[in-house]
Enzyme design. Structure first.
Site, PDB file in Angstrom:
ATOM      1  N   CYS A 164     -18.705  -0.104   6.863  1.00 47.26           N
ATOM      2  CA  CYS A 164     -19.049   0.679   8.054  1.00 47.26           C
ATOM      3  C   CYS A 164     -20.406   0.335   8.652  1.00 47.26           C
ATOM      4  O   CYS A 164     -20.468  -0.191   9.759  1.00 47.26           O
ATOM      5  CB  CYS A 164     -18.989   2.170   7.726  1.00 47.26           C
ATOM      6  SG  CYS A 164     -17.304   2.740   7.427  1.00 47.26           S
ATOM      7  N   LYS A 216       0.836  -1.211   0.000  1.00 47.97           N
ATOM      8  CA  LYS A 216       0.000   0.000   0.000  1.00 47.97           C
ATOM      9  C   LYS A 216       0.865   1.252   0.000  1.00 47.97           C
ATOM     10  O   LYS A 216       0.628   2.210  -0.738  1.00 47.97           O
ATOM     11  CB  LYS A 216      -0.861  -0.011   1.266  1.00 47.97           C
ATOM     12  CG  LYS A 216      -2.339   0.113   0.997  1.00 47.97           C
ATOM     13  CD  LYS A 216      -3.137  -0.041   2.274  1.00 47.97           C
ATOM     14  CE  LYS A 216      -4.261  -1.029   2.040  1.00 47.97           C
ATOM     15  NZ  LYS A 216      -5.121  -1.248   3.174  1.00 47.97           N
ATOM     16  N   LYS A 254     -20.371   9.168  15.696  1.00 45.14           N
ATOM     17  CA  LYS A 254     -20.228   8.419  14.452  1.00 45.14           C
ATOM     18  C   LYS A 254     -21.112   7.166  14.422  1.00 45.14           C
ATOM     19  O   LYS A 254     -21.824   6.919  13.441  1.00 45.14           O
ATOM     20  CB  LYS A 254     -18.748   8.041  14.247  1.00 45.14           C
ATOM     21  CG  LYS A 254     -18.467   7.226  13.022  1.00 45.14           C
ATOM     22  CD  LYS A 254     -18.750   7.979  11.729  1.00 45.14           C
ATOM     23  CE  LYS A 254     -18.646   7.042  10.538  1.00 45.14           C
ATOM     24  NZ  LYS A 254     -18.981   7.695   9.287  1.00 45.14           N
TER      25      LYS A 254
HETATM   26  N1  LIG Z   1     -14.241   3.611   4.795  1.00 42.90           N
HETATM   27  C1  LIG Z   1     -15.007   4.625   5.135  1.00 42.90           C
HETATM   28  O1  LIG Z   1     -15.772   5.159   4.317  1.00 42.90           O
HETATM   29  C2  LIG Z   1     -14.951   5.183   6.531  1.00 42.90           C
HETATM   30  C3  LIG Z   1     -15.599   6.386   6.814  1.00 42.90           C
HETATM   31  C4  LIG Z   1     -15.564   6.883   8.118  1.00 42.90           C
HETATM   32  C5  LIG Z   1     -14.929   6.166   9.112  1.00 42.90           C
HETATM   33  N2  LIG Z   1     -14.348   4.977   8.814  1.00 42.90           N
HETATM   34  C6  LIG Z   1     -13.646   4.257   9.885  1.00 42.90           C
HETATM   35  O2  LIG Z   1     -12.272   4.440   9.671  1.00 42.90           O
HETATM   36  C7  LIG Z   1     -11.541   3.300  10.102  1.00 42.90           C
HETATM   37  C8  LIG Z   1     -10.708   2.786   8.955  1.00 42.90           C
HETATM   38  O3  LIG Z   1     -11.572   2.354   7.943  1.00 42.90           O
HETATM   39  P1  LIG Z   1     -11.050   1.995   6.486  1.00 42.90           P
HETATM   40  O4  LIG Z   1     -12.273   1.729   5.675  1.00 42.90           O
HETATM   41  O5  LIG Z   1     -10.080   3.014   6.040  1.00 42.90           O
HETATM   42  O6  LIG Z   1     -10.293   0.620   6.800  1.00 42.90           O
HETATM   43  P2  LIG Z   1      -9.196  -0.131   5.923  1.00 42.90           P
HETATM   44  O7  LIG Z   1      -9.248  -1.545   6.343  1.00 42.90           O
HETATM   45  O8  LIG Z   1      -9.386   0.219   4.479  1.00 42.90           O
HETATM   46  O9  LIG Z   1      -7.808   0.512   6.364  1.00 42.90           O
HETATM   47  C9  LIG Z   1      -7.204   0.314   7.590  1.00 42.90           C
HETATM   48  C10 LIG Z   1      -5.680   0.428   7.397  1.00 42.90           C
HETATM   49  O10 LIG Z   1      -5.043   0.423   8.671  1.00 42.90           O
HETATM   50  C11 LIG Z   1      -3.803  -0.251   8.526  1.00 42.90           C
HETATM   51  N3  LIG Z   1      -3.324  -0.652   9.864  1.00 42.90           N
HETATM   52  C12 LIG Z   1      -3.859  -1.572  10.700  1.00 42.90           C
HETATM   53  N4  LIG Z   1      -3.144  -1.622  11.843  1.00 42.90           N
HETATM   54  C13 LIG Z   1      -2.153  -0.716  11.730  1.00 42.90           C
HETATM   55  C14 LIG Z   1      -1.102  -0.293  12.574  1.00 42.90           C
HETATM   56  N5  LIG Z   1      -0.958  -0.807  13.796  1.00 42.90           N
HETATM   57  N6  LIG Z   1      -0.260   0.660  12.134  1.00 42.90           N
HETATM   58  C15 LIG Z   1      -0.412   1.199  10.903  1.00 42.90           C
HETATM   59  N7  LIG Z   1      -1.380   0.850  10.061  1.00 42.90           N
HETATM   60  C16 LIG Z   1      -2.239  -0.094  10.461  1.00 42.90           C
HETATM   61  C17 LIG Z   1      -4.146  -1.413   7.609  1.00 42.90           C
HETATM   62  O11 LIG Z   1      -2.982  -1.966   7.005  1.00 42.90           O
HETATM   63  C18 LIG Z   1      -5.065  -0.730   6.613  1.00 42.90           C
HETATM   64  O12 LIG Z   1      -4.374  -0.212   5.495  1.00 42.90           O
HETATM   65  C19 LIG Z   1     -12.597   2.328  10.626  1.00 42.90           C
HETATM   66  O13 LIG Z   1     -12.740   2.515  11.987  1.00 42.90           O
HETATM   67  C20 LIG Z   1     -13.849   2.755   9.899  1.00 42.90           C
HETATM   68  O14 LIG Z   1     -15.002   2.384  10.594  1.00 42.90           O
HETATM   69  C21 LIG Z   1     -14.308   4.482   7.538  1.00 42.90           C
END
Ligand SMILES: NC(=O)c1ccc[n+]([C@@H]2O[C@H](COP(=O)([O-])OP(=O)(O)OC[C@H]3O[C@@H](n4cnc5c(N)ncnc54)[C@H](O)[C@@H]3O)[C@@H](O)[C@H]2O)c1
Length: 438
Positions: free
Chosen positions: A263, A37, A207
């Protein structure tokens, strides 16, 4: 003034947030454990489909405003760290798994200073922030400034939402942290964007409460569809009629195969689990029904397919759409994908088409036949199901499309097709929640 920002977790949320912070003129370092990534981002590419994000990323990279790495080591201590790591549904299918948040927090304790503000953006169960602050402060040996700043971006319009949000919510325990965040968001706040300053538990709850409300609205109209289907009423007309009342509003009020994505489903389940832990499970037990209604719509489409085709074994079915909604390739808990898999499990030969998500299918589901070309996908099908409302599907010409299939039978799972023109072209169209079948 440029703020030194670190964004931890570069998925849908984090990579968009990193780019939008650079867009505001800040100096941004993005960190993710996933080296693929990180390499992709440094090359100006994003690992998922999000309109406009790559071009903005490339511009920020060329201006030297953003860079990405796997290590938590930084030449300069960041002023603000945004924690954007995933909080997936736990293996028990109930509570949110916050282990990534705590592990990111632990890694950060070595690199932050007394003046750094750590800001949670991940969606977490209420109470997580307090525990995180306590643990980080103990490991770092200093009082950590922690704030919560929930994110409301929608995939498909993520960058636009991130740069032009309806509101900014800041939850903090101290004035220093909230002032720092206001500095970060100054260009957005200066445009008159509403700012809601709250305590940290409220910020965490905002949220999940927003997602619970949206999910409830979708399931409400889907519950009306269930009633409409057995009473000869029309849920689309009903939604129009009630939606004119501005206390109700017409958004998120189209019945169909329901909500999905990374989500809403996990957030409502996590919310129920957390409320139960807090001894107030009954307060949100209705969310179980919201979830059940959502699942029932998926099962209903399979039942409809059986009613129309009889035994599903070896019947040829085309699913139009795989992503959980248009303008994204995110298939996490996608209703379209779920229905396609249920049909395949029942023995049907299921072909799937999607304008952008097919690549993300990879070899995860060999039981599905992926086809990139829409005409080839339609060839000889006995049933077509519209599962994701991509504009490409809304503009299909029913007459020429009808020449390709073996049987002009379509289930409109999103209520976006013009019933009259499909029927005029000789199709039997089944629209969920509507009494329009010919
Ligand atoms: N996707 C959305 O539209 C959205 C919108 C608002 C809030 N959220 C919230 O945001 C958060 C992330 O969602 P997402 O959809 O981006 O998830 P995702 O799975 O796409 O991304 C999460 C990322 O975190 C990385 N990661 C995990 N542990 C880590 C660590 N210890 N150090 C560094 N990187 C690490 C993973 O490798 C991954 O790339 C969730 O809590 C979700 O509910 C998501």
């Amino acid at each position: 003034m440029a703020v030194k920002i670190c964004v931890v977790g570069l998925g849908y949320l984090g990579s968009t947030h990193a780019v939008s912070m650079a867009n505001l003129g800040h100096d941004v370092i993005g960190i993710d454990l996933d080296s693929a990534k990180v390499n992709l981002l440094n090359a100006g590419r994003v690992s998922f489909y999000e309109p406009g994000l790559e071009s903005s990323l490339q511009e920020s990279l060329s201006r030297g405003l953003v860079r990405f790495q796997t290590s938590f080591k930084m030449a300069e201590t960041p002023d603000v760290v945004f924690v954007c790591v995933g909080t997936p549904e736990s293996a028990s299918h109930k509570s949110a798994d916050t282990s990534h948040v705590f592990s990111a927090g632990e890694s950060l304790t070595n690199v932050i200073s007394r003046d750094t503000v750590v800001v949670g953006k991940s969606t977490v169960p209420v109470g997580t922030a307090a525990l995180l602050r306590e643990r980080m402060s103990a490991v770092a040996g200093l009082p950590v400034h922690l704030a919560w700043n929930p994110e409301f971006l929608r995939e498909g319009t993520a960058l636009e939402d991130s740069l032009n949000p309806d509101r900014i919510v800041i939850g903090s325990w101290d004035d220093y942290s909230s002032q720092k965040l206001k500095e970060v968001y100054k260009p957005i706040l200066d445009r008159g964007t509403p700012l809601v300053e709250v305590d940290v538990p409220t910020a965490e709850l905002v949220k999940v409460a927003a997602n619970a409300f949206l999910a409830t609205k979708v399931s409400f109209i889907n519950a009306m569809a269930e009633v409409a289907e057995v009473s000869g009423a029309d849920a689309v007309e009903l939604a129009k009629a009630i939606g004119y009342d501005d206390r109700i509003g017409n958004k998120f009020l189209r019945n169909g195969i329901g909500f999905g994505g990374g989500c809403l489903p996990k957030d409502i389940r996590g919310f129920v689990a957390r409320a139960e832990e807090l001894g107030v499970g009954e307060a949100v037990s209705f969310l179980r029904d919201v979830d059940a209604i959502n699942q029932r719509r998926r099962a209903w489409v399979v039942t409809l397919a059986e009613q129309e085709l009889g035994e599903l074994k070896d019947r040829k079915i085309l699913m139009l759409g795989l992503s959980f909604k248009p303008e994204t390739d995110d298939m996490r808990d996608s209703p379209a994908l779920d229905i396609a898999l249920r049909l395949a499990r029942a023995g049907a030969k299921v072909t799937v088409h999607d304008p952008v998500a097919l690549h993300a299918l990879g070899d995860k589901h060999p039981e599905l036949i992926g086809e990139q070309d829409l005409s080839a996908a339609a060839m000889d099908q006995e049933l077509v199901i519209l599962g994701t409302e991509w504009s490409e599907y809304k503009s299909i010409d029913p007459a020429s499309f009808g020449d390709l299939v073996a049987n002009k039978l379509i289930i409109d799972g999103r209520n976006v097709l013009d019933v009259a023109s499909w029927q005029a072209a000789g199709w039997r169209l089944i629209a969920l929640g509507r009494n329009v079948h010919n």
